[in-house]
Design a protein around this motif. Sequence first.
Motif, mmCIF file in Angstrom:
data_model
loop_
_atom_site.group_PDB
_atom_site.id
_atom_site.type_symbol
_atom_site.label_atom_id
_atom_site.label_comp_id
_atom_site.label_asym_id
_atom_site.label_seq_id
_atom_site.Cartn_x
_atom_site.Cartn_y
_atom_site.Cartn_z
ATOM 1 N N ARG A 47 -6.725 9.564 17.096
ATOM 2 C CA ARG A 47 -7.215 9.557 18.479
ATOM 3 C C ARG A 47 -6.130 9.863 19.510
ATOM 4 N N CYS A 48 -4.879 9.799 19.108
ATOM 5 C CA CYS A 48 -3.754 10.056 20.016
ATOM 6 C C CYS A 48 -2.853 11.115 19.383
ATOM 7 N N PRO A 49 -3.308 12.359 19.333
ATOM 8 C CA PRO A 49 -2.641 13.398 18.545
ATOM 9 C C PRO A 49 -1.263 13.827 19.048
ATOM 10 N N ASP A 50 -0.902 13.508 20.267
ATOM 11 C CA ASP A 50 0.416 13.898 20.775
ATOM 12 C C ASP A 50 1.429 12.762 20.729
ATOM 13 N N THR A 51 1.054 11.661 20.083
ATOM 14 C CA THR A 51 1.976 10.541 19.937
ATOM 15 C C THR A 51 2.604 10.582 18.554
ATOM 16 N N HIS A 52 3.887 10.374 18.521
ATOM 17 C CA HIS A 52 4.608 10.310 17.249
ATOM 18 C C HIS A 52 4.532 8.884 16.708
ATOM 19 N N LEU A 53 5.154 8.658 15.562
ATOM 20 C CA LEU A 53 5.111 7.344 14.916
ATOM 21 C C LEU A 53 6.511 6.855 14.609
ATOM 22 N N LEU A 54 6.801 5.664 15.046
ATOM 23 C CA LEU A 54 8.004 4.959 14.628
ATOM 24 C C LEU A 54 7.529 3.981 13.555
ATOM 25 N N ILE A 55 7.701 4.369 12.298
ATOM 26 C CA ILE A 55 7.225 3.527 11.195
ATOM 27 C C ILE A 55 8.134 2.323 11.048
ATOM 28 N N ASP A 56 7.529 1.144 11.000
ATOM 29 C CA ASP A 56 8.244 -0.090 10.700
ATOM 30 C C ASP A 56 7.769 -0.541 9.324
ATOM 31 N N THR A 57 8.641 -0.404 8.318
ATOM 32 C CA THR A 57 8.230 -0.686 6.941
ATOM 33 C C THR A 57 7.880 -2.155 6.726
ATOM 34 N N GLY A 58 8.597 -3.048 7.366
ATOM 35 C CA GLY A 58 8.317 -4.472 7.193
ATOM 36 C C GLY A 58 6.958 -4.848 7.749
ATOM 37 N N HIS A 59 6.688 -4.458 8.969
ATOM 38 C CA HIS A 59 5.405 -4.781 9.591
ATOM 39 C C HIS A 59 4.253 -4.121 8.825
ATOM 40 N N LEU A 60 4.452 -2.881 8.393
ATOM 41 C CA LEU A 60 3.407 -2.181 7.662
ATOM 42 C C LEU A 60 3.117 -2.850 6.325
ATOM 43 N N ALA A 61 4.146 -3.233 5.593
ATOM 44 C CA ALA A 61 3.952 -3.862 4.287
ATOM 45 C C ALA A 61 3.264 -5.216 4.418
ATOM 46 N N VAL A 62 3.653 -6.006 5.396
ATOM 47 C CA VAL A 62 3.021 -7.311 5.597
ATOM 48 C C VAL A 62 1.543 -7.129 5.959
ATOM 49 N N ALA A 63 1.221 -6.033 6.650
ATOM 50 C CA ALA A 63 -0.169 -5.744 7.024
ATOM 51 C C ALA A 63 -0.947 -5.096 5.884
ATOM 52 N N GLY A 64 -0.327 -4.986 4.709
ATOM 53 C CA GLY A 64 -1.024 -4.457 3.539
ATOM 54 C C GLY A 64 -0.882 -2.971 3.326
ATOM 55 N N GLY A 65 0.061 -2.334 4.008
ATOM 56 C CA GLY A 65 0.218 -0.890 3.906
ATOM 57 C C GLY A 65 1.205 -0.443 2.847
ATOM 58 N N ASP A 66 1.018 0.783 2.393
ATOM 59 C CA ASP A 66 1.920 1.459 1.461
ATOM 60 C C ASP A 66 2.888 2.283 2.309
ATOM 61 N N VAL A 67 4.132 1.855 2.367
ATOM 62 C CA VAL A 67 5.092 2.479 3.282
ATOM 63 C C VAL A 67 5.380 3.928 2.913
ATOM 64 N N VAL A 68 5.421 4.234 1.630
ATOM 65 C CA VAL A 68 5.719 5.607 1.201
ATOM 66 C C VAL A 68 4.531 6.518 1.503
ATOM 67 N N ALA A 69 3.317 6.048 1.235
ATOM 68 C CA ALA A 69 2.131 6.850 1.538
ATOM 69 C C ALA A 69 2.036 7.140 3.031
ATOM 70 N N MET A 70 2.349 6.153 3.868
ATOM 71 C CA MET A 70 2.296 6.353 5.317
ATOM 72 C C MET A 70 3.367 7.354 5.749
ATOM 73 N N LEU A 71 4.533 7.290 5.148
ATOM 74 C CA LEU A 71 5.593 8.252 5.456
ATOM 75 C C LEU A 71 5.140 9.665 5.094
ATOM 76 N N GLU A 72 4.572 9.826 3.914
ATOM 77 C CA GLU A 72 4.103 11.150 3.485
ATOM 78 C C GLU A 72 3.038 11.679 4.440
ATOM 79 N N LYS A 73 2.145 10.802 4.860
ATOM 80 C CA LYS A 73 1.028 11.210 5.714
ATOM 81 C C LYS A 73 1.488 11.651 7.102
ATOM 82 N N TYR A 74 2.491 10.959 7.656
ATOM 83 C CA TYR A 74 2.881 11.212 9.053
ATOM 84 C C TYR A 74 4.313 11.694 9.225
ATOM 85 N N TYR A 75 4.917 12.213 8.172
ATOM 86 C CA TYR A 75 6.304 12.653 8.283
ATOM 87 C C TYR A 75 6.497 13.647 9.425
#
Length: 157
Positions: A47-75
Amino acid sequence: AHDFDTYCRQVNYLERACLKYGIHPALHNHLGTLVETPEQIDEFMSRCPDTHLLIDTGHLAVAGGDVVAMLEKYYDRLAAVHIKDWFMTDPDAGAWYERGYFCGLGHGNLKVDNETFVKTLIGKGYDGWLFVEHDTHMREPLLDLEESREVLRKWGV
């Protein structure tokens, strides 16, 4: 903003203002916010296509996310990276900050896949900012920082 629709609408407005001046806004995923889970990150990024992502691996993992998959998706939209581990003390606690604490690399018990994440960054030629966040210290902070630096060296950074 207290609801996701309003938040995304406001971000889109801010995106236009930022881009007018050559600034690329970035989202920092964070527990306790409107954008913490992998599903919320995906919806926000859609929904916000011009915003980049600052991935926080700790917050993402605690929220149940796969940090590597998210990196691949939004590199291609990566602004910067925060890496950290999490030590779970009470998985049933209500508030996220009562469930445990962020700690130095290699000291967590959640098994955040920071090593694969960092090696994937290196493999892709990433040359941006990589922050090791130490939110909690149970001893002299410089010891924690030194150990995390050594972990990064072992991973090729």
